[in-house]
Design an enzyme around this catalytic site. Structure first.
Site, PDB file in Angstrom:
ATOM      1  N   VAL A  49       1.285  -1.527   0.347  1.00 51.89           N
ATOM      2  CA  VAL A  49       0.101   0.320   0.282  1.00 51.89           C
ATOM      3  C   VAL A  49       0.557   1.373  -0.312  1.00 51.89           C
ATOM      4  O   VAL A  49       1.910   1.219   0.146  1.00 51.89           O
ATOM      5  CB  VAL A  49      -0.925   0.286   1.133  1.00 51.89           C
ATOM      6  N   GLU A  50       0.021   2.480  -0.468  1.00 52.35           N
ATOM      7  CA  GLU A  50       0.848   3.498  -0.366  1.00 52.35           C
ATOM      8  C   GLU A  50       2.429   3.938  -1.645  1.00 52.35           C
ATOM      9  O   GLU A  50       2.801   4.475  -1.327  1.00 52.35           O
ATOM     10  CB  GLU A  50       0.901   4.378   1.406  1.00 52.35           C
ATOM     11  N   GLY A  51       2.168   2.871  -2.061  1.00 54.03           N
ATOM     12  CA  GLY A  51       2.612   3.179  -2.888  1.00 54.03           C
ATOM     13  C   GLY A  51       3.913   1.931  -3.212  1.00 54.03           C
ATOM     14  O   GLY A  51       4.710   0.912  -2.657  1.00 54.03           O
TER      15      GLY A  51
END
Length: 828
Positions: free
Chosen positions: A502-504
């Site tokens: 997640v988040e990149g």
């Protein structure tokens, strides 16, 4: 001989001028003096000297008179750059413009100012923040039964949600004026870290509202009306937020978002002819989505009727939408790797919202991607790094204790050399990870939004967290793979890939973002050169490009000279801070920083626009930049904590491992550059005496492992923040008691086994020998009782859970059991 001496003197002077980055005027003067001496005392033919003087004068005029230099050199290069420079999309440009440059700028300079880094204030918690950690956070941890949550309920119990809301956990980042706690980034990080050591579900449920989401976006970009309405409600938990960005067809590629909004007029809540947006979207992977009451939405906005401006394609825009709005469908749940936090899809069809629901109002339309990138630079620096460090600290505490308690061949398994290797990695990685977490949080509290560094800590801390939990699982063996209430590692192991994703996603972050963004954002000249190519005013573009280009050339020459000199000397002549134990590391890092800056520039020059597609080369350069940052943070931690001698093994192992990793990354870069001759030249500059860095020694690894195997101040510093239950029957608390009992028992057993070797007592088992030793007076009755207690605690610590063949319930019946309704979950 005289000629050779003259050449060597000239080269030495040139090297010194390059090393100290002398100005063009100084270079011109030095060359003029050299030519004058050669003319007066040399034996070179007159025609040759005339030619040299004419060439020198021509170059001196061109390089020292800016208008001439621009007309003859810079303007032609500017035109060429404009043609060959790869196109940067609007979303890429907004990502580059987002956030701030901090210590990463120093690392790109090739000559980091270590004293500047050490002078940065050590981040500290306020008295209020400490009280919150000691009070509500401890209470919340005690309420979290992770096995029950993840195995039986699949959600946080209502009483836990009620406590989270009442104590303000959902409003940690919201200022007090809006009813929030107004905590620092460090406090936010500490809370998430401790909760992670108890329950991943609990940590994520608290993390998301305080990370990239509606509250943070409102704080930075919301209108006063939006802030005053929503922030108090978010702080009190009256609204549960989520943020919908990712869709089935577009993850990290924002330019591909298919979700769209059309500016139009429509009816809304009984009002007609309301200026607003008609939306259609399809999102997934939205954490807290299934229970959210307030949805943050990213979409592409179009204005075909030009109702709000001249542009038709306005760009990515963000809005806040109550999930009760007609047309919204809140989907069912995803099930991310045995996690029980709420996550799921949602969609909207022909959803009409008024324009005032756009975050920041109509003035902020089309600015959504930059808003997200700037908030991500802060949020990504806190939540996932804290989560990874929490897992690593829990692994350090429990694996060290288990390694001392678990006995094979009458020896604690933690003293086997193979297990020592794993313990060394666990302890040293945890030490470095926490250093980076604290230093980065401290930067945020100083007002920085370090975009590149946020990517570094997100990637490298979650990756190190994965390595640590893998090692911890290996050491625990069967204890770790059998699930149940006694297993304190299994869920963390299962859920670790979530932080990677997640988040990149980590592959994307490493291969495209860290160096791809850093090379432009943190480099002292590249962004200026790019900006000059886009400047419409020809004269201004010429001046700005000329200044940046020739400063850049001097920068490259300087770093080449510095890298070569520091490679020959090992940085031994550098004036650096630190004590006797750390100065060599500051010198090594200065050397490697200069080498990185030199190689980064040469690689960008050689590959140009191709570097965007050469992801593996970009990744290796990103690894070097990242590791220098992690080493910087580790040295700062050691200094900030008062240079604790007992922490030296942790410091040295982590730094030596990182420096060796940088050497490996340089080797991969040189082996894969398309230009083999240039790669050979770069290798000779960076490692003129060969690649001589070595990984940490076995002896150093033994010292690190030993720190984890027994209670000490160093172990307490390393594992500070881990939740240790007050209930002595809980597995982690039980293991800590077993550790202390095992150490005390070892001293008693030493007497028993010594007596057996001297034939004073006989027996087939340690228990028999202990009984005979007590009978013969070798040990006392209290000693025998201590051994019995240590054995009991060891037995409890190494036991795993078992279940009936059908696990105690009909699985089909369980899955068919009624679940709380959406309304019941939201009101919990």
């Amino acid at each position: 001989m005289e000629i050779l001496a003259g050449v060597l003197i000239a080269l030495s002077i040139a090297w010194a001028l390059a090393y100290w980055r002398a100005s063009a005027a100084v270079w011109t003067g030095a060359i003029a003096v050299g030519l004058g001496l050669l003319s007066a005392y040399g034996s070179a033919p007159r025609p040759l000297m005339v030619t040299l003087w004419l060439a020198f004068l021509a170059c001196a005029v061109v390089l020292n008179i800016p208008p001439v230099r621009r007309k003859l050199v810079s303007d032609a290069l500017l035109d060429w750059f404009r043609k060959v420079l790869p196109q940067i999309s609007q979303t890429e440009q907004e990502a580059l413009d987002a956030g701030t440059v901090w210590w990463d700028g120093e690392l790109f300079s090739g000559n980091p100012d270590w004293r500047k880094m050490l002078a940065v204030r050590t981040p500290e918690l306020s008295a209020e923040e400490k009280a919150f950690l000691a009070g509500p956070v401890e209470e919340l941890c005690a309420m979290l039964d992770d096995w029950k949550i993840t195995h039986d309920l699949y959600y946080l119990p209502p009483e836990v949600w009620k406590f989270i809301k009442e104590k303000g956990f959902l409003g940690m980042i919201i200022p007090k004026q809006y009813g929030g706690l107004g905590f620092s980034a460090l406090a936010h990080s500490e809370v998430i870290m401790k909760l992670t050591t108890r329950s991943g579900t609990g940590a994520v449920s608290v993390m998301v509202p305080n990370s990239l989401g509606p509250a943070e976006l409102l704080l930075h970009y919301g209108t006063e009306e939006q802030k005053n309405h929503y922030l108090p409600r978010l702080a009190k938990g009256l609204e549960i937020p989520c943020f919908a960005l990712t869709g089935p067809e577009a993850g990290s590629d924002a330019s591909s978002i298919p979700d769209s909004g059309i500016v139009c007029r429509g009816e809304f809540q009984g009002r007609s002819d309301v200026l607003g947006i008609r939306l259609n979207w399809d999102k997934r992977y939205i954490t807290l989505g299934p229970i959210a009451t307030l949805l943050g939405l990213a979409f592409k906005l179009h204005d075909p009727g030009h109702l709000i401006g001249e542009r038709e394609d306005i760009g990515i825009t963000l809005a806040l939408i109550p999930t009760s709005t007609p047309g919204i469908t809140i989907g069912r749940r995803h099930f991310p790797l045995n996690s029980a936090f709420f996550n799921g899809p949602n969609s909207g069809k022909d959803v009409f919202i008024p324009m005032e629901w756009v975050i920041g109002g109509v003035e902020r339309v089309g600015q959504g991607w930059r808003m997200l990138m700037e908030c991500l630079a802060a949020g990504r620096s806190i939540s996932l790094p804290a989560n990874a460090v929490g897992i690593a600290k829990l692994a350090s505490l429990t694996t060290g204790a288990y390694g001392r308690v678990r006995i094979q061949f009458r020896t604690p398994i933690g003293k086997f050399e193979g297990v020592e290797e794993a313990l060394a990695r666990i302890g040293a990685h945890t030490y470095m990870m926490n250093a980076a977490r604290v230093m980065t949080a401290g930067a945020l509290d100083l007002g920085e939004k370090p975009a590149v560094i946020s990517a570094i800590v997100k990637y490298h801390l979650t990756e190190r967290g994965r390595r640590v939990i893998n090692d911890a699982m290996d050491v625990h063996g069967g204890k770790a793979i059998c699930m149940g209430p006694r297993n304190y590692l299994g869920r963390a192991y299962q859920q670790t890939p979530i932080t990677i994703t997640v988040e990149g996603a980590n592959i994307l972050t490493r291969c495209m973002i860290i160096f791809g963004q850093g090379a432009i954002r943190a480099h002292p000249y590249v962004l200026k050169e790019i900006a000059a190519t886009r400047e419409p005013d020809r004269q201004r573009a010429s001046r700005e490009f000329d200044d940046a280009l020739f400063s850049h050339i001097g920068f490259v020459v300087c770093n080449a000279a510095r890298a070569l000199f520091l490679g020959f000397t090992g940085g031994g002549l550098l004036n650096v801070p630190g004590g006797a134990a750390t100065r060599r590391y500051y010198r090594q890092l200065t050397r490697l920083s200069a080498a990185f800056a030199f190689c980064a520039d040469v690689t960008m020059l050689v590959l140009g626009g191709q570097l965007k597609r050469k992801e593996k080369i970009s990744a290796r350069l990103g690894d070097i930049l990242s590791l220098v940052y992690l080493c910087s943070a580790t040295l700062k931690r050691f200094e900030d904590e008062g240079r604790q001698d007992s922490d030296l093994p942790l410091l040295e192992w982590s730094l030596q491992d990182a420096v060796f990793g940088m050497q490996t990354a340089f080797g991969g870069l040189f082996a894969n550059l398309p230009s083999r001759s240039l790669a050979a030249l770069m290798r000779s500059v960076v490692f003129p005496g060969g690649a001589r860095f070595a990984p940490p020694s076995d002896e150093l690894g033994h010292k690190v492992a030993s720190l984890l195997l027994e209670p000490s101040e160093a172990r307490e510093r390393l594992t500070a923040g881990v939740y240790i239950p007050a209930n002595p029957e809980e597995p982690v608390a039980q293991l800590e008691s077993a550790l202390r009992a095992a150490i005390a028992a070892e001293a008693v057993y030493a007497k028993v086994f010594a007596a057996a070797r001297h034939k004073q007592i006989e027996g087939k088992t340690p228990d028999e020998l202990a009984a005979r030793a007590e009978e013969r007076g070798v040990i006392g009755k209290a000693d025998l009782e201590l051994l019995a207690r240590a054995k009991q605690l060891r037995r409890e610590a190494i036991m795993v859970d078992d279940f009936p063949p059908d696990f105690g319930k009909d699985r089909a019946e369980e899955h068919g059991a009624p679940q709380p309704t959406l309304a019941e979950r939201r009101s919990a």
